[in-house]
Write a protein that holds these residues in place. Sequence first.
Motif, PDB file in Angstrom:
ATOM      1  N   VAL A  11       0.833  -1.216   0.000  1.00 14.66           N
ATOM      2  CA  VAL A  11       0.000   0.000   0.000  1.00 14.66           C
ATOM      3  C   VAL A  11       0.860   1.255   0.000  1.00 14.66           C
ATOM      4  CG1 VAL A  11      -1.640   1.343   1.372  1.00 14.66           C
ATOM      5  CG2 VAL A  11      -1.997  -1.103   1.061  1.00 14.66           C
ATOM      6  N   LEU A  12       1.870   1.294   0.856  1.00 17.87           N
ATOM      7  CA  LEU A  12       2.731   2.477   0.925  1.00 17.87           C
ATOM      8  C   LEU A  12       3.516   2.666  -0.367  1.00 17.87           C
ATOM      9  CD1 LEU A  12       4.070   2.159   4.589  1.00 17.87           C
ATOM     10  CD2 LEU A  12       2.385   3.780   3.719  1.00 17.87           C
TER      11      LEU A  12
ATOM     12  N   LEU B 141     -12.289  -9.873 -10.271  1.00 19.15           N
ATOM     13  CA  LEU B 141     -11.824 -10.531  -9.055  1.00 19.15           C
ATOM     14  C   LEU B 141     -11.940 -12.046  -9.189  1.00 19.15           C
ATOM     15  CD1 LEU B 141     -10.776 -10.243  -6.181  1.00 19.15           C
ATOM     16  CD2 LEU B 141     -13.148 -10.049  -5.402  1.00 19.15           C
ATOM     17  N   ARG B 142     -12.984 -12.501  -9.854  1.00 14.40           N
ATOM     18  CA  ARG B 142     -13.166 -13.937 -10.045  1.00 14.40           C
ATOM     19  C   ARG B 142     -12.010 -14.530 -10.853  1.00 14.40           C
ATOM     20  NH1 ARG B 142     -18.257 -16.790 -13.249  1.00 14.40           N
ATOM     21  NH2 ARG B 142     -17.435 -18.929 -13.197  1.00 14.40           N
ATOM     22  N   ASP B 143     -11.606 -13.824 -11.906  1.00 15.62           N
ATOM     23  CA  ASP B 143     -10.504 -14.310 -12.728  1.00 15.62           C
ATOM     24  C   ASP B 143      -9.210 -14.382 -11.928  1.00 15.62           C
ATOM     25  OD1 ASP B 143     -12.167 -14.527 -14.911  1.00 15.62           O
ATOM     26  OD2 ASP B 143     -11.697 -12.514 -15.658  1.00 15.62           O
ATOM     27  N   VAL B 144      -8.995 -13.363 -11.066  1.00 20.06           N
ATOM     28  CA  VAL B 144      -7.775 -13.342 -10.262  1.00 20.06           C
ATOM     29  C   VAL B 144      -7.743 -14.518  -9.297  1.00 20.06           C
ATOM     30  CG1 VAL B 144      -6.481 -12.052  -8.533  1.00 20.06           C
ATOM     31  CG2 VAL B 144      -7.499 -10.852 -10.467  1.00 20.06           C
TER      32      VAL B 144
ATOM     33  N   GLY C  14      -6.115  -3.027  -6.647  1.00 20.23           N
ATOM     34  CA  GLY C  14      -6.311  -4.089  -5.661  1.00 20.23           C
ATOM     35  C   GLY C  14      -5.613  -5.372  -6.073  1.00 20.23           C
ATOM     36  N   VAL C  15      -5.742  -5.714  -7.358  1.00 24.55           N
ATOM     37  CA  VAL C  15      -5.058  -6.895  -7.875  1.00 24.55           C
ATOM     38  C   VAL C  15      -3.544  -6.728  -7.743  1.00 24.55           C
ATOM     39  CG1 VAL C  15      -4.573  -8.227  -9.968  1.00 24.55           C
ATOM     40  CG2 VAL C  15      -6.918  -7.524  -9.440  1.00 24.55           C
ATOM     41  N   LEU C  16      -3.046  -5.528  -8.042  1.00 22.08           N
ATOM     42  CA  LEU C  16      -1.612  -5.258  -7.940  1.00 22.08           C
ATOM     43  C   LEU C  16      -1.109  -5.477  -6.519  1.00 22.08           C
ATOM     44  CD1 LEU C  16       1.114  -4.116  -8.902  1.00 22.08           C
ATOM     45  CD2 LEU C  16       0.186  -1.821  -8.512  1.00 22.08           C
ATOM     46  N   LEU C  17      -1.842  -4.976  -5.528  1.00 26.23           N
ATOM     47  CA  LEU C  17      -1.423  -5.130  -4.135  1.00 26.23           C
ATOM     48  C   LEU C  17      -1.418  -6.602  -3.725  1.00 26.23           C
ATOM     49  CD1 LEU C  17      -3.333  -2.171  -2.431  1.00 26.23           C
ATOM     50  CD2 LEU C  17      -1.006  -2.206  -3.311  1.00 26.23           C
ATOM     51  N   LEU C  18      -2.488  -7.324  -4.090  1.00 24.38           N
ATOM     52  CA  LEU C  18      -2.593  -8.731  -3.703  1.00 24.38           C
ATOM     53  C   LEU C  18      -1.509  -9.569  -4.368  1.00 24.38           C
ATOM     54  CD1 LEU C  18      -4.062 -11.124  -2.399  1.00 24.38           C
ATOM     55  CD2 LEU C  18      -5.582 -11.179  -4.394  1.00 24.38           C
TER      56      LEU C  18
ATOM     57  N   THR D 224       5.838 -11.425 -13.452  1.00 26.89           N
ATOM     58  CA  THR D 224       4.673 -12.169 -12.978  1.00 26.89           C
ATOM     59  C   THR D 224       3.546 -11.222 -12.600  1.00 26.89           C
ATOM     60  OG1 THR D 224       6.095 -13.942 -12.140  1.00 26.89           O
ATOM     61  CG2 THR D 224       3.866 -13.820 -11.258  1.00 26.89           C
ATOM     62  N   VAL D 225       3.901 -10.129 -11.911  1.00 24.38           N
ATOM     63  CA  VAL D 225       2.893  -9.140 -11.519  1.00 24.38           C
ATOM     64  C   VAL D 225       2.328  -8.442 -12.749  1.00 24.38           C
ATOM     65  CG1 VAL D 225       2.427  -7.151 -10.039  1.00 24.38           C
ATOM     66  CG2 VAL D 225       4.146  -8.832  -9.347  1.00 24.38           C
TER      67      VAL D 225
END
Length: 422
Positions: free
Chosen positions: A91-92, A143-146, A346-350, A373-374
């Motif tokens: 997040v930071l 989100l489902r795809d992730v 959100g996907v990036l953080l997770l 990968t990200v």
Amino acid sequence: MQQFQHWALNPWTVLGCVLAGGTLGWAAPELSSRLSVVGVVYVDLLKMIVLPFMISAVIFSLQNLYRDGGAARIFKRVVVVFLAFSLMAAVLAAAGSLLVRPGGNLAPDTRAALGKIVSSDEERSNTEMTMREPDQVVPETSLRDVVQSLIPQNIFASLANGETLKALVFALLFGFAAGQVPSRISTGLHQALETIYHACQTLTRWVNLPVPLVLVCMAASQVALTGLQPMRAMAGFVVAFLCICVLLLGLAIELISRRAGVPYGEVMRAMREPFALGVATNNSATCMPAMVSGLVGQLKFARARVELLVPLSISLLRVGAVAYFVCGTLFIAALYGRALSPLDLGVLLLVSALAGFASAGMAGIVTVSLVGTVCNYLSLPFEAAFVLLVAVDPICAMGRTAVTVIASCAAVATICAKPVKL
């Protein structure tokens, strides 16, 4: 051999080889363009090692946690602290990168050079590129795809396809389950995983022996293709990432001070040796004895817990890598003018937090490769920026390792009971 390895992986050697390769690419572009195959083979060798290294390190570390009889009581605390530290770092790093936006507002010639890296087929005409434009639609991320992309339906297929995060999810679940198996049964697996872990470390050292030559070839081939303009984009990225590292170091020192109940000056003295070793060696594993000495000898945390948690945190809690993945991905997104939605962020953080766990035992250029990968989860091109990130990695690796070491000390201080003051 050890002296050669020390010289080959020295940050100044890496930087010098990149500069030498850039000079060669500028002076002899025709010769340099033929050297790209060296970089392709080297990256493939690194990818070959990543998955067995990561799986053995994760399962081995989790088994060590369970094998300590009293460790089961702190297991939930370990999981919560490690996840919280990783997500907070993500997040930071995202907030700092979005505020500074390194890679944005670049000169047109720099963007053109980066585009040339992506479209490296020199025989493609402008007409063909124009006809392809309508097909270049960025797929929407749900989100489902992730979630589905993180669960391996077939672990062997995931390993064969190089799906790092799916392999990580399997390793975590398998490590938790293996920890519940009695020691008399799991000893063989424990020894086998330790053998694989150390064998992968040895193999990595062997693969890294020709790093100076590989970097010269990679830098030369890229400069021959694009010129020197793309390097102008890296100054902002380096400054932004180092500023984020300073912020994370400050927060870690603050947390250690509160948990130990001592002034900042005493914490700084206790962390001086592991910090210096991290910056000098770019290898967090070499800092473990100094970390134990500082936390136990000077800050008076319980030795039994510290000696268990320091190796575990160094293996799994890669705060510096998490921050780097976020900064690197946002840098690439800014380079290509890609606006990220709240869901994308959100996907990036997770994914960055999970990739941090996946970087267990990795360092240097291997860590840089995980940015791809990200990027893959956000449909961002990575190959174009790989050599740029490698060129400045000697500087970024110092901050990345220092943050990982000091943040690991902060995590250990958070999990352990506060020292009893006499």
